[in-house]
Design a protein around this motif. Structure first.
Motif, mmCIF file in Angstrom:
data_model
loop_
_atom_site.group_PDB
_atom_site.id
_atom_site.type_symbol
_atom_site.label_atom_id
_atom_site.label_comp_id
_atom_site.label_asym_id
_atom_site.label_seq_id
_atom_site.Cartn_x
_atom_site.Cartn_y
_atom_site.Cartn_z
ATOM 1 N N PHE A 133 32.471 22.416 19.904
ATOM 2 C CA PHE A 133 32.576 20.989 20.229
ATOM 3 C C PHE A 133 34.028 20.539 20.155
ATOM 4 O O PHE A 133 34.516 19.815 21.035
ATOM 5 N N LEU A 134 34.733 20.975 19.121
ATOM 6 C CA LEU A 134 36.149 20.619 18.985
ATOM 7 C C LEU A 134 36.949 21.154 20.170
ATOM 8 O O LEU A 134 37.820 20.455 20.711
ATOM 9 N N ASN A 135 36.657 22.379 20.582
ATOM 10 C CA ASN A 135 37.338 22.958 21.742
ATOM 11 C C ASN A 135 37.116 22.101 22.983
ATOM 12 O O ASN A 135 38.055 21.819 23.739
ATOM 13 N N LEU A 136 35.871 21.667 23.192
ATOM 14 C CA LEU A 136 35.564 20.803 24.328
ATOM 15 C C LEU A 136 36.321 19.487 24.245
ATOM 16 O O LEU A 136 36.840 18.991 25.247
ATOM 17 N N TYR A 137 36.373 18.917 23.041
ATOM 18 C CA TYR A 137 37.046 17.633 22.870
ATOM 19 C C TYR A 137 38.545 17.752 23.176
ATOM 20 O O TYR A 137 39.133 16.867 23.798
ATOM 21 N N LEU A 138 39.151 18.843 22.726
ATOM 22 C CA LEU A 138 40.586 19.028 22.940
ATOM 23 C C LEU A 138 40.912 19.418 24.379
ATOM 24 O O LEU A 138 42.042 19.213 24.827
ATOM 25 N N TYR A 150 33.116 22.906 6.166
ATOM 26 C CA TYR A 150 32.873 21.892 7.192
ATOM 27 C C TYR A 150 32.205 22.452 8.447
ATOM 28 O O TYR A 150 31.945 21.709 9.386
ATOM 29 N N GLN A 151 31.951 23.752 8.451
ATOM 30 C CA GLN A 151 31.406 24.370 9.664
ATOM 31 C C GLN A 151 30.006 23.878 10.009
ATOM 32 O O GLN A 151 29.572 23.971 11.158
ATOM 33 N N SER A 152 29.295 23.325 9.038
ATOM 34 C CA SER A 152 27.941 22.809 9.298
ATOM 35 C C SER A 152 27.970 21.413 9.912
ATOM 36 O O SER A 152 26.965 20.952 10.461
ATOM 37 N N ILE A 153 29.118 20.737 9.827
ATOM 38 C CA ILE A 153 29.186 19.368 10.364
ATOM 39 C C ILE A 153 30.179 19.229 11.520
ATOM 40 O O ILE A 153 30.156 18.219 12.224
ATOM 41 N N GLU A 205 47.308 15.810 12.487
ATOM 42 C CA GLU A 205 47.334 14.355 12.320
ATOM 43 C C GLU A 205 46.392 13.645 13.295
ATOM 44 O O GLU A 205 46.162 12.434 13.179
ATOM 45 N N LEU A 206 45.845 14.383 14.229
ATOM 46 C CA LEU A 206 44.986 13.795 15.256
ATOM 47 C C LEU A 206 43.674 13.288 14.646
ATOM 48 O O LEU A 206 43.065 13.960 13.811
ATOM 49 N N LEU A 207 43.258 12.099 15.074
ATOM 50 C CA LEU A 207 41.948 11.587 14.694
ATOM 51 C C LEU A 207 40.926 12.015 15.736
ATOM 52 O O LEU A 207 41.146 11.850 16.942
ATOM 53 N N ILE A 208 39.825 12.605 15.290
ATOM 54 C CA ILE A 208 38.786 13.081 16.203
ATOM 55 C C ILE A 208 37.449 12.454 15.833
ATOM 56 O O ILE A 208 37.214 12.101 14.674
ATOM 57 N N PRO A 209 36.546 12.314 16.805
ATOM 58 C CA PRO A 209 35.207 11.786 16.495
ATOM 59 C C PRO A 209 34.365 12.864 15.830
ATOM 60 O O PRO A 209 34.537 14.052 16.090
ATOM 61 N N LEU A 210 33.453 12.434 14.967
ATOM 62 C CA LEU A 210 32.572 13.376 14.291
ATOM 63 C C LEU A 210 31.123 12.914 14.448
ATOM 64 O O LEU A 210 30.510 12.368 13.525
ATOM 65 N N PRO A 211 30.565 13.137 15.660
ATOM 66 C CA PRO A 211 29.147 12.797 15.844
ATOM 67 C C PRO A 211 28.266 13.755 15.054
ATOM 68 O O PRO A 211 28.756 14.731 14.483
ATOM 69 N N SER A 212 26.984 13.483 15.040
ATOM 70 C CA SER A 212 26.063 14.344 14.295
ATOM 71 C C SER A 212 26.079 15.753 14.872
ATOM 72 O O SER A 212 26.377 15.944 16.056
#
Length: 370
Positions: A107-112, A99-102, A140-147
Motif C-alpha cells: 500500500f505504501l508503495n502504491l501511495y508513493l 507496524y507491519q500489521s497496520i 518527514e512525509l505525512l502519509i494516510p493510514l487507513p484500516s
C-alpha cells in the motif's frame, strides 16, 4: 492533518533503513538489479567488469527501494520474490515489524508511486544543490493510514492488474518468437523475392486541408502510429500525406530503428517526408510483411542499403528492393494468426498497465477520503 476517519502519520516512525551490504562479497554480479521509472526491478545495464561489489546494498523480500536522484520520475519499487543487490546510491527501507500489521508495504508503495508525490519531490528539491531525496526527507512525509482492510482493497486491485499484465506479457513473447522462427524457416523453403512488384507507393495529399491536427500522426521507433510531438501551430497541412487503413508509412531516415508502421485506422495524415505504400493483399498479407519489418535483420539491412544514398535515407526505391520469402497465402495466414494472438496479448498487457496507473490512484483517493 486528517481526512475524515483516516489518520495521518509521520512515515519515519514506521520504517527502518536496511543497512545490510555486500561487504563479504557473498553475492555476485548476477544478482545486481536496478529500478526503472516504471517501478520495476530489472538487471543492471551498467558495465560490471572489475566493479567493487562490497558497498552494494542487499534488498530483501518486502523492502522498498528507490533512487534518490530519480525518485521524481518514478524510480521506486516494492521487492517481491528473492533477494538482490543494488548500487550503494539507492535507498533501501522496510516497514518496522511492529507496524507491519497496520501498514502494508505494498500500500505504501502504491501511495508513493503517484504523480502527486513525484511533483512534491520536485517541489521539495527546488533550489537544492543536489536534487536528491534522501531517506531523512522521506521520513518527514505525512502519509494516510487507513484500516488494513481498506489498504488491502487497493493492493488487491493493483495485484489483479499486474497479474493480467504479467500473464499476457508471458504469452506474447513466446508467440512472437514462434512467428519469427517460422519466418526463419521459410527463408530456407522458399526463394527470396523482391517486394517491389507487390507494393504501390501512395502519394495522396490532404487537399483543401480536409483533415486537421486531430488526424495528424507520426511513427514511433516501436512501430506504431502516435500523435506527433512536433509543433504544428499555424502549419498548412494541405501537402501532408493521407494514410488509409492497411497502408504502411515509414520515416526514411529512421526506419533503421523501427520507424515503420501498418495503419489500423480508417484515415490519418502524416508529414510529407514519410513514405507511404500499400501491399497487394492477393499476394502478400500486410501483417506478414509487417513481421518481416519487425526483424532486426531488416533494420540492419536498411542501414546497409541506405549508406551512400542521398542523406543516407532508405527511399521507396530501396524498399522495392527488399527481399522476403514468399510462401502461399495460407502459410502466411497461419503465421499471421499467431502474430495476431501475440499482438492481442500485448494489447491486453498494455491496457492492464494503463488501467493500473489510472484506477489505482483514484482508488487510493477514495480510500484516503472515505
Amino acid at each position: 492533518m486528517e481526512s475524515n476517519c483516516v489518520k495521518w502519520v509521520r512515515l519515519g516512525d514506521y520504517i527502518s533503513q536496511r543497512r545490510e551490504n555486500n561487504s563479504s562479497l557473498k553475492y555476485g554480479v548476477d544478482l545486481i538489479e536496478g529500478v526503472n521509472s516504471d517501478g520495476e526491478f530489472q538487471p543492471t545495464k551498467a558495465i560490471t567488469d572489475n566493479i567493487n561489489l562490497k558497498p552494494y546494498k542487499v534488498v530483501r523480500h518486502g523492502d522498498i527501494v528507490y533512487n534518490p536522484s530519480r525518485l521524481n520520475i518514478g524510480s521506486l519499487a516494492y521487492r517481491t520474490g528473492g533477494m538482490c543487490i543494488v548500487s550503494h546510491l539507492y535507498q533501501v527501507f522496510y516497514i518496522k515489524e511492529k507496524y507491519q500489521s497496520i501498514l502494508s508495504a505494498e500500500f505504501l508503495n502504491l501511495y508513493l508511486r503517484r504523480s502527486e508525490f513525484y511533483r512534491y519531490v520536485d517541489y521539495d528539491n527546488f533550489a537544492s544543490q543536489r536534487a536528491e531525496y534522501n531517506l531523512r526527507k522521506l521520513g518527514e512525509l505525512l502519509i494516510p493510514l487507513p484500516s488494513p482492510a481498506e489498504q488491502q482493497k487497493a493492493v488487491n486491485v493493483w495485484r489483479a492488474f499486474r497479474e493480467i499484465k504479467v500473464q499476457n506479457e508471458c504469452k506474447a513473447a513466446p508467440l512472437m518468437q514462434l512467428c519469427q522462427s517460422y519466418i526463419q524457416e521459410l527463408k530456407h523453403k522458399y526463394p527470396m523475392q523482391e517486394i517491389g512488384p507487390y507494393i504501390q507507393e501512395c502519394n495522396k495529399r490532404n487537399d483543401k486541408n480536409k483533415y486537421s491536427t486531430l488526424h495528424l500522426k507520426g511513427v514511433t521507433s516501436d512501430g506504431i502510429f502516435d500523435r506527433t510531438k512536433a509543433k504544428v501551430q499555424d502549419l498548412d497541412f494541405s501537402n501532408y500525406k493521407v494514410v488509409k487503413k492497411n497502408d504502411f508509412a515509414y520515416n526514411p531516415s529512421r526506419i533503421n530503428i523501427g520507424s515503420i508502421a501498418l495503419s489500423t485506422e480508417d484515415v490519418c495524415i502524416i508529414s510529407p517526408m514519410y513514405i507511404v505504400f500499400h501491399v497487394n493483399e492477393a499476394i502478400i498479407m500486410s501483417e506478414y510483411i509487417e513481421l518481416w519489418f519487425r526483424r532486426k535483420e531488416f533494420q540492419r539491412s536498411t542501414l546497409f542499403f541506405a549508406s551512400g544514398s542521398v542523406r543516407d535515407t532508405f527511399g521507396y526505391k530501396e524498399m522495392c528492393n527488399v527481399k522476403i520469402p514468399l510462401p502461399p497465402i495460407e502459410v502466411q495466414q497461419a503465421i499471421v494468426n499467431i502474430y495476431k494472438c501475440a499482438n492481442e496479448a500485448k494489447r491486453i498487457a498494455e491496457e492492464a498497465d494503463r488501467l493500473s496507473r489510472e484506477v489505482c490512484p483514484a482508488l487510493l483517493q477514495h480510500v484516503i477520503h472515505s
